[in-house]
Design a protein around this motif. Structure first.
Motif, PDB file in Angstrom:
ATOM      1  N   VAL A 146      -6.032  -3.111  16.180  1.00 31.74           N
ATOM      2  CA  VAL A 146      -6.417  -2.756  14.664  1.00 31.74           C
ATOM      3  C   VAL A 146      -5.488  -3.258  13.810  1.00 31.74           C
ATOM      4  O   VAL A 146      -4.224  -3.278  13.837  1.00 31.74           O
ATOM      5  N   ASP A 147      -5.863  -3.334  12.488  1.00 26.44           N
ATOM      6  CA  ASP A 147      -4.818  -3.886  11.624  1.00 26.44           C
ATOM      7  C   ASP A 147      -4.412  -2.299  10.990  1.00 26.44           C
ATOM      8  O   ASP A 147      -5.434  -1.764  10.211  1.00 26.44           O
ATOM      9  N   ALA A 148      -3.030  -1.958  10.983  1.00 29.97           N
ATOM     10  CA  ALA A 148      -2.612  -0.803  10.357  1.00 29.97           C
ATOM     11  C   ALA A 148      -3.013  -0.505   9.012  1.00 29.97           C
ATOM     12  O   ALA A 148      -3.073   0.515   8.605  1.00 29.97           O
ATOM     13  N   ARG A 149      -3.155  -1.531   8.224  1.00 29.60           N
ATOM     14  CA  ARG A 149      -3.308  -1.492   6.795  1.00 29.60           C
ATOM     15  C   ARG A 149      -4.738  -0.798   6.616  1.00 29.60           C
ATOM     16  O   ARG A 149      -4.921  -0.582   5.506  1.00 29.60           O
ATOM     17  N   HIS A 150      -5.666  -0.820   7.615  1.00 34.93           N
ATOM     18  CA  HIS A 150      -7.047  -0.231   7.363  1.00 34.93           C
ATOM     19  C   HIS A 150      -7.285   0.945   8.001  1.00 34.93           C
ATOM     20  O   HIS A 150      -8.323   1.449   8.100  1.00 34.93           O
ATOM     21  N   LEU A 151      -6.327   1.741   8.579  1.00 42.62           N
ATOM     22  CA  LEU A 151      -6.086   3.029   9.166  1.00 42.62           C
ATOM     23  C   LEU A 151      -6.066   4.093   7.986  1.00 42.62           C
ATOM     24  O   LEU A 151      -5.464   3.608   7.070  1.00 42.62           O
ATOM     25  N   PRO A 152      -6.748   5.043   8.381  1.00 42.43           N
ATOM     26  CA  PRO A 152      -6.518   6.329   7.539  1.00 42.43           C
ATOM     27  C   PRO A 152      -4.802   6.637   7.258  1.00 42.43           C
ATOM     28  O   PRO A 152      -4.107   6.354   8.152  1.00 42.43           O
ATOM     29  N   GLU A 153      -4.712   6.952   6.103  1.00 40.08           N
ATOM     30  CA  GLU A 153      -3.228   7.174   5.681  1.00 40.08           C
ATOM     31  C   GLU A 153      -2.239   8.027   6.364  1.00 40.08           C
ATOM     32  O   GLU A 153      -1.159   7.763   6.955  1.00 40.08           O
ATOM     33  N   PRO A 154      -2.966   9.300   7.323  1.00 32.99           N
ATOM     34  CA  PRO A 154      -2.176  10.046   8.353  1.00 32.99           C
ATOM     35  C   PRO A 154      -1.648   9.201   9.372  1.00 32.99           C
ATOM     36  O   PRO A 154      -0.695   9.382  10.123  1.00 32.99           O
ATOM     37  N   LEU A 155      -2.558   8.230   9.944  1.00 28.85           N
ATOM     38  CA  LEU A 155      -2.292   7.191  11.004  1.00 28.85           C
ATOM     39  C   LEU A 155      -1.315   6.439  10.665  1.00 28.85           C
ATOM     40  O   LEU A 155      -0.301   6.072  11.537  1.00 28.85           O
ATOM     41  N   GLN A 156      -1.218   5.797   9.286  1.00 27.04           N
ATOM     42  CA  GLN A 156      -0.170   4.721   8.885  1.00 27.04           C
ATOM     43  C   GLN A 156       1.026   5.729   8.923  1.00 27.04           C
ATOM     44  O   GLN A 156       1.956   5.100   9.416  1.00 27.04           O
ATOM     45  N   VAL A 157       1.082   6.976   8.534  1.00 30.04           N
ATOM     46  CA  VAL A 157       2.459   7.536   8.359  1.00 30.04           C
ATOM     47  C   VAL A 157       3.022   7.707   9.915  1.00 30.04           C
ATOM     48  O   VAL A 157       4.071   7.494   9.922  1.00 30.04           O
ATOM     49  N   TYR A 167       6.283  -0.087   6.403  1.00 30.44           N
ATOM     50  CA  TYR A 167       6.157   0.820   5.501  1.00 30.44           C
ATOM     51  C   TYR A 167       4.724   1.402   5.677  1.00 30.44           C
ATOM     52  O   TYR A 167       3.726   0.939   6.347  1.00 30.44           O
ATOM     53  N   VAL A 168       4.292   2.383   4.717  1.00 28.11           N
ATOM     54  CA  VAL A 168       2.921   3.055   4.761  1.00 28.11           C
ATOM     55  C   VAL A 168       2.169   2.025   3.636  1.00 28.11           C
ATOM     56  O   VAL A 168       2.347   2.569   2.534  1.00 28.11           O
ATOM     57  N   PRO A 169       1.275   1.375   4.083  1.00 29.84           N
ATOM     58  CA  PRO A 169       0.479   0.727   2.976  1.00 29.84           C
ATOM     59  C   PRO A 169      -0.165   1.510   2.173  1.00 29.84           C
ATOM     60  O   PRO A 169      -0.434   1.146   0.902  1.00 29.84           O
ATOM     61  N   ALA A 170      -1.036   2.578   2.415  1.00 26.01           N
ATOM     62  CA  ALA A 170      -1.519   3.337   1.704  1.00 26.01           C
ATOM     63  C   ALA A 170      -0.667   4.060   0.476  1.00 26.01           C
ATOM     64  O   ALA A 170      -1.179   4.071  -0.921  1.00 26.01           O
ATOM     65  N   GLN A 171       0.480   4.441   0.948  1.00 23.90           N
ATOM     66  CA  GLN A 171       1.506   4.850  -0.076  1.00 23.90           C
ATOM     67  C   GLN A 171       1.981   3.591  -0.901  1.00 23.90           C
ATOM     68  O   GLN A 171       2.472   4.015  -2.344  1.00 23.90           O
ATOM     69  N   ALA A 172       2.159   2.698  -0.495  1.00 24.93           N
ATOM     70  CA  ALA A 172       2.744   1.399  -1.287  1.00 24.93           C
ATOM     71  C   ALA A 172       1.693   1.094  -2.197  1.00 24.93           C
ATOM     72  O   ALA A 172       2.225   0.640  -3.378  1.00 24.93           O
ATOM     73  N   ALA A 177       0.029   0.770  -7.922  1.00 25.96           N
ATOM     74  CA  ALA A 177      -0.838   1.127  -8.985  1.00 25.96           C
ATOM     75  C   ALA A 177      -0.479   2.025  -9.947  1.00 25.96           C
ATOM     76  O   ALA A 177      -0.898   1.739 -11.096  1.00 25.96           O
ATOM     77  N   SER A 178       0.333   2.904  -9.606  1.00 25.29           N
ATOM     78  CA  SER A 178       0.695   3.771 -10.890  1.00 25.29           C
ATOM     79  C   SER A 178       2.021   3.275 -11.473  1.00 25.29           C
ATOM     80  O   SER A 178       2.525   3.800 -12.620  1.00 25.29           O
TER      81      SER A 178
END
Length: 182
Positions: A146-157, A167-172, A177-178
């Motif tokens: 699987v591509d980790a960029r498409h996993l839910p954030e807790p799994l990325q962490v 790094y954690v793509p969801a957090q990046a 964005a902010s």
């Protein structure tokens, strides 16, 4: 903040002076001709070489080590490719560093061979290279790739915590964005 300040704590005290001399040279070059990300990666590679037992940095000209380190990081990140930004030809790099091109490339290849560093190595890649390299993000989960960029954030962490992704793509994505655009 220069690369030297970020990694000094991980360098053995016996190697600190040698490390400081080399990183002072790589920082000066990178900040003048490349960018801060290159400076940080060169400091990270210098620290790794300083921690190696015995450290190869104790012998030889510090200027040549600095040139080899810049070359190795540049090679991992395709610095000589005109489509990259920043871009610097190898012969120009050697000239700016004040060393012979063959000496610099030989030292850089020795460093890469010693530490088993390859092209696009995630440990020494710029963020842009990491983002474009799908191999950085592939993980095996329950027998599936699987591509980790498409996993839910807790799994990325968790994957990041285990050192499986850089790094954690969801957090990046959230921090990008902010961040206000220029």
């Amino acid at each position: 903040m220069t690369g030297q300040n970020r990694t000094t704590n991980s360098v053995p005290s016996a190697m600190r002076q040698v490390f400081d001399e080399i990183v002072t040279a790589t920082d000066a070059f990178c900040l003048r001709h490349l960018d801060e990300e290159y400076a940080a990666l060169c400091a990270k590679l210098s620290a790794k070489l300083a921690r190696k037992r015995p450290s190869p940095l104790v012998r030889g000209d510090r200027r040549i080590w600095a040139a080899g380190i810049v070359y190795a990081i540049g090679r991992v990140n395709f610095l000589a490719d005109a489509s990259q930004t920043p871009h610097l030809r190898t012969d120009t790099m050697a000239e700016l560093l004040g060393v012979k091109q063959t000496t610099m490339t030989n030292k850089g290849r020795l460093i890469m061979d010693t530490l088993k560093i390859g092209l696009m190595d995630p440990e020494f890649s710029r963020r842009e290279i990491i983002d474009k390299n799908p191999m950085t993000w592939f993980l095996e989960v329950d027998g599936l790739i699987v591509d980790a960029r498409h996993l839910p954030e807790p799994l990325q962490v968790e994957a990041w915590r285990r050192g499986l992704i850089p790094y954690v793509p969801a957090q990046a994505a959230a921090s990008t964005a902010s961040t206000p655009s220029r």
